[in-house]
Design a protein around this motif. Structure first.
Motif, PDB file in Angstrom:
ATOM      1  N   ASP A  21      69.414 128.852  41.014  1.00 31.93           N
ATOM      2  CA  ASP A  21      70.244 130.024  41.287  1.00 31.93           C
ATOM      3  C   ASP A  21      71.106 130.387  40.087  1.00 31.93           C
ATOM      4  OD1 ASP A  21      69.141 130.039  43.792  1.00 31.93           O
ATOM      5  OD2 ASP A  21      70.839 129.028  44.766  1.00 31.93           O
ATOM      6  N   LEU A  22      71.618 129.381  39.390  1.00 31.25           N
ATOM      7  CA  LEU A  22      72.433 129.657  38.208  1.00 31.25           C
ATOM      8  C   LEU A  22      71.605 130.343  37.127  1.00 31.25           C
ATOM      9  CD1 LEU A  22      74.988 129.341  36.463  1.00 31.25           C
ATOM     10  CD2 LEU A  22      74.197 127.036  35.874  1.00 31.25           C
ATOM     11  N   THR A  23      70.411 129.827  36.864  1.00 27.64           N
ATOM     12  CA  THR A  23      69.554 130.432  35.841  1.00 27.64           C
ATOM     13  C   THR A  23      69.128 131.836  36.235  1.00 27.64           C
ATOM     14  OG1 THR A  23      68.742 128.208  35.295  1.00 27.64           O
ATOM     15  CG2 THR A  23      67.480 130.073  34.464  1.00 27.64           C
ATOM     16  N   PHE A  33      65.221 129.227  24.202  1.00 25.42           N
ATOM     17  CA  PHE A  33      63.853 129.474  24.683  1.00 25.42           C
ATOM     18  C   PHE A  33      63.354 130.833  24.207  1.00 25.42           C
ATOM     19  CE2 PHE A  33      60.737 131.013  27.690  1.00 25.42           C
ATOM     20  CZ  PHE A  33      59.952 129.906  27.966  1.00 25.42           C
ATOM     21  N   GLN A  34      64.216 131.844  24.236  1.00 26.77           N
ATOM     22  CA  GLN A  34      63.824 133.180  23.792  1.00 26.77           C
ATOM     23  C   GLN A  34      63.498 133.197  22.303  1.00 26.77           C
ATOM     24  OE1 GLN A  34      66.950 136.083  24.015  1.00 26.77           O
ATOM     25  NE2 GLN A  34      65.526 137.819  24.094  1.00 26.77           N
ATOM     26  N   LYS A  94      62.346 130.736  20.579  1.00 20.96           N
ATOM     27  CA  LYS A  94      61.122 129.970  20.323  1.00 20.96           C
ATOM     28  C   LYS A  94      59.879 130.688  20.821  1.00 20.96           C
ATOM     29  CE  LYS A  94      59.112 125.389  21.103  1.00 20.96           C
ATOM     30  NZ  LYS A  94      59.317 124.045  21.717  1.00 20.96           N
ATOM     31  N   HIS A  95      59.961 131.349  21.990  1.00 17.71           N
ATOM     32  CA  HIS A  95      58.785 131.977  22.596  1.00 17.71           C
ATOM     33  C   HIS A  95      58.804 133.498  22.520  1.00 17.71           C
ATOM     34  CE1 HIS A  95      59.066 127.976  24.514  1.00 17.71           C
ATOM     35  NE2 HIS A  95      57.749 128.017  24.545  1.00 17.71           N
ATOM     36  N   ASP A  96      59.867 134.057  21.975  1.00 13.00           N
ATOM     37  CA  ASP A  96      60.001 135.508  21.816  1.00 13.00           C
ATOM     38  C   ASP A  96      59.993 136.235  23.171  1.00 13.00           C
ATOM     39  OD1 ASP A  96      60.465 137.740  20.311  1.00 13.00           O
ATOM     40  OD2 ASP A  96      58.363 138.157  19.888  1.00 13.00           O
ATOM     41  N   ARG A  97      60.521 135.600  24.184  1.00 12.88           N
ATOM     42  CA  ARG A  97      60.644 136.213  25.504  1.00 12.88           C
ATOM     43  C   ARG A  97      61.588 135.357  26.343  1.00 12.88           C
ATOM     44  NH1 ARG A  97      57.899 133.502  29.483  1.00 12.88           N
ATOM     45  NH2 ARG A  97      56.408 131.915  28.775  1.00 12.88           N
ATOM     46  N   LEU A  98      62.073 135.945  27.443  1.00 15.25           N
ATOM     47  CA  LEU A  98      62.932 135.213  28.357  1.00 15.25           C
ATOM     48  C   LEU A  98      62.096 134.411  29.344  1.00 15.25           C
ATOM     49  CD1 LEU A  98      65.657 137.898  29.178  1.00 15.25           C
ATOM     50  CD2 LEU A  98      65.892 135.914  27.679  1.00 15.25           C
ATOM     51  N   GLU A 135      60.292 127.059  34.450  1.00 13.81           N
ATOM     52  CA  GLU A 135      59.640 127.257  33.155  1.00 13.81           C
ATOM     53  C   GLU A 135      60.558 126.846  32.019  1.00 13.81           C
ATOM     54  OE1 GLU A 135      57.411 130.800  30.577  1.00 13.81           O
ATOM     55  OE2 GLU A 135      58.605 131.288  32.353  1.00 13.81           O
ATOM     56  N   LEU A 136      61.843 126.963  32.240  1.00 12.77           N
ATOM     57  CA  LEU A 136      62.806 126.630  31.191  1.00 12.77           C
ATOM     58  C   LEU A 136      62.921 125.124  30.984  1.00 12.77           C
ATOM     59  CD1 LEU A 136      65.020 127.744  29.272  1.00 12.77           C
ATOM     60  CD2 LEU A 136      66.620 127.533  31.178  1.00 12.77           C
TER      61      LEU A 136
END
Length: 641
Positions: free
Chosen positions: A126-128, A175-176, A178-182, A188-189
């Motif tokens: 929920d926090l994420t 993460f963004q 490194k992977h160029d996206r959220l 997944e995070l």
């Protein structure tokens, strides 16, 4: 034995945990004695079976839909799910199987371990999700409107420390980058977590494990079924093993024992033994004597007691004390830097080795792994010892003053900005969370409540008139800007800023005690916000013995009859006296703090001005309590210590 604890009036049941060690076991069928190594091997086989099934179950249901179903608390038929995780998973039909022959209680432990992990992921999910829905324009710095939006999107965001939201934002930003996206969600995070090798015997019954006290109140007998091989193929490969357990002195003779959790640590079996015992009931309100505790950097804790009188006035009961641990923290920082260097070297070796099957650096990499584990263990032990010592000191201060509550400022949302990376790292290494946790543990034993209060302006305003203080370098330099010494321009109060802070904390807690609430998640007592109407009454009233004279040194000290230096003093006329000469250059070391310590108890590297050998650690030093007026109720508390 009965698992129901009888309680008297004014008592409450409290469940705590004590560490133990299984040193041996006896196989009940054959009477064979199992040494510690053999017992650890057999417990490890059972833990491998449980962790393997739990990992498979967790990987299957590590997604948003299944976690939401488990957190909803209802099954497909609308019935409420049980509180036990293994029962809830069975109600939902989430089962797991094993190639080995195991009984139903082994499956229970796997389901319990996986269910607890899945339930704990709901809050992070929920926090994420709330942070992703309100992703800011600049992740490094949110605006005021963006802060309001993210707090509204996160469950319980109004009382959530900003540091938690900031840390989650940094994780998503990494993460963004490194992977160029959220990321889509927290699953997944973070990815599927690892499962620890342990046995949650609390999910079992007498068909798998049982514990009973022996005739000696300091010992107990643990019986459990363990496999005789790593891959049991029949129930004959499981036998009953009896393990004597030595109870810690902190376990009362009247306590009710529960089945422990077994963990493997360096070829030994550790038992986290839970027990329930009766303790005095703590109160949220009705306190008249309170202990205020303030955090510091080198002076880790500053504490003092205050009394609330019938007419509403608040006075202090003494000058307070300090817990100084600069030497311990210095050692902690050295270990941290050593660990960082070892990790950097290990990462460099990994890049050089790459995917090579045989490499000349493989042996050195294994040596580095052992060294990293050793340094990490030293840091953990040092932090644990520091936390217990600081918490014990604070509780002892409360007992000596006869306080019924300890007010400590809440620094979970503290973010030191503009102070540099090194300062922020030092602030994060002072194990504040562990100290507060252990302080609550020790205080609950004698019925003292521990309440956190907001930390706003505790060091900024005067404790006697609430006027903003002027911070200076030291009392003998009142015009040099600094941060350690505080001077009030209105009432002329001055003193160490930490000494003024604990006065503000104690006064704030006593005036806001009606606003004390119990957190639903953790069960801790907390004052969430400051009320301006009550804050105006949170002032310390000076007593007759507390003068406000100016202690600043504005000029040189003039002695009435100055004495010349020793080498200039004439020789005495009487015979038999020492002759004139130079002052001795070799001085004796300061005396030790305890009679059984020598003057060379610690090394020559020690905090300046500190007595050698004081405190739990050779570099920790504490101020004894010096109360001007000790309440009559202190005799009841001192007897408990």
């Amino acid at each position: 034995m009965s698992r129901k604890l009888p309680l008297a009036e004014g008592e409450s049941a409290r469940t705590a945990c004590a560490r133990g060690l299984l040193r041996m076991g006896v196989e009940e069928k054959t009477g064979e004695l199992l040494p510690a190594a053999v017992l650890a091997e057999r417990v490890g086989w059972a833990a491998d079976l449980v962790s393997g099934m739990a990992a498979a179950l967790l990987a299957e249901h590590w997604n948003t839909a299944d976690v939401d179903v488990l957190a909803a608390g209802e099954d497909a038929g609308g019935r409420g799910l049980p509180s036990n995780a293994w029962m809830a998973l069975r109600r939902l039909g989430w089962t797991v199987s094993s190639d080995a022959q195991v009984n139903d209680r082994i499956v229970r432990m796997a389901q319990e371990q996986a269910g607890r992990t899945l339930r704990s992921a709901k809050w992070r999910s929920d926090l994420t999700a709330g942070v992703l829905r309100t992703w800011p324009t600049d992740p490094k710095k949110r605006t005021a409107d963006e802060w309001d939006a993210v707090r509204a999107a996160v469950p319980g965001g109004t009382s959530l420390p900003s540091s938690i939201i900031t840390s989650r934002t940094r994780q998503i930003a990494s993460f963004q980058q490194k992977h160029d996206r959220l990321p889509a969600d927290v699953f997944e995070l973070e990815g599927t977590p690892c499962i620890a090798r342990m046995l949650l015997l609390s999910a079992c019954d007498n068909q798998q494990a049982g514990i009973e006290r022996s005739d000696d109140p300091g010992r107990a007998l643990l019986r459990l079924q363990l496999p005789t091989r790593s891959d049991p193929q029949s129930y004959a490969d499981w036998t009953w093993v009896a393990c004597p357990v030595a109870l810690a002195p902190t376990v009362p003779a009247s306590a009710v024992l529960h089945l422990p959790t077994l963990r493997l640590h360096q070829d030994h079996v550790r038992a986290d033994l839970a027990f329930t015992h009766a303790v005095p009931k703590t109160q949220r309100t009705g306190h008249t004597v309170a202990l205020g505790v303030d955090w510091g950097l080198n002076t880790l804790l500053s504490a003092g007691a205050a009394r609330l009188h019938d007419d509403g006035k608040i006075t202090t009961l003494g000058s307070g004390g300090m817990f100084r641990a600069s030497g311990v923290l210095s050692k902690q920082h050295r270990l941290r830097r050593q660990g960082e260097a070892l990790h950097a070297k290990a990462d460099h070796y990994d890049r050089l080795i790459s995917n090579a099957e045989y490499h000349a650096l493989t042996g050195r990499r294994r040596i580095l792994t052992d060294e990293i584990r050793h340094v990490s263990a030293r840091r953990s032990n040092l932090n644990d010892a520091l936390a217990w010592s600081a918490a014990r000191w604070a509780v002892d201060q409360a007992i000596s003053a006869g306080a019924t509550v300890i007010y400590i400022e809440d620094l979970r949302s503290m973010e030191a900005r503009g102070m540099g990376r090194n300062h922020n790292t030092r602030m994060s290494q002072t194990v504040r969370g562990q100290i507060v946790e252990r302080m609550r543990h020790l205080a609950a034993e004698i019925g003292i409540a521990v309440v956190t209060v907001p930390a706003r302006n505790t060091s900024k305003h005067c404790p006697q008139c609430l006027v903003p203080l002027r911070h200076r370098k030291s009392p003998d330099r009142p015009t040099v800007p600094g941060w350690k010494w505080a001077i009030c321009p209105s009432c002329s109060w001055q003193g160490d800023r930490d000494q003024g802070a604990w006065r503000r904390i104690a006064a704030r807690g006593l005036t806001h005690q009606t606003k004390t609430v119990t957190d639903r998640a953790s069960g801790d007592m907390v004052i969430r916000s400051v009320v301006d109407k009550l804050e105006t009454k949170a002032v310390i009233t000076p007593t007759a013995t507390q003068t406000s004279r100016d202690r600043s040194k504005t000029g040189p000290t003039k002695a009435a009859c100055p004495t010349p230096r020793r080498r200039r003093t004439p020789s005495p006329a009487q015979a038999g006296q020492r002759p004139e000469g130079h002052a001795p250059t070799v001085r004796e070391l300061p005396r030790a703090a305890l009679r059984n310590q020598g003057v060379t108890t610690i090394s020559t590297h020690h905090p300046r001005g500190a007595a050698r050998g004081a405190g739990f650690h050779l570099h920790a030093h504490t101020t004894p309590p010096r109360w001007e007026h000790v309440p009559d109720t202190t005799s009841d508390y001192v007897s408990l210590s």
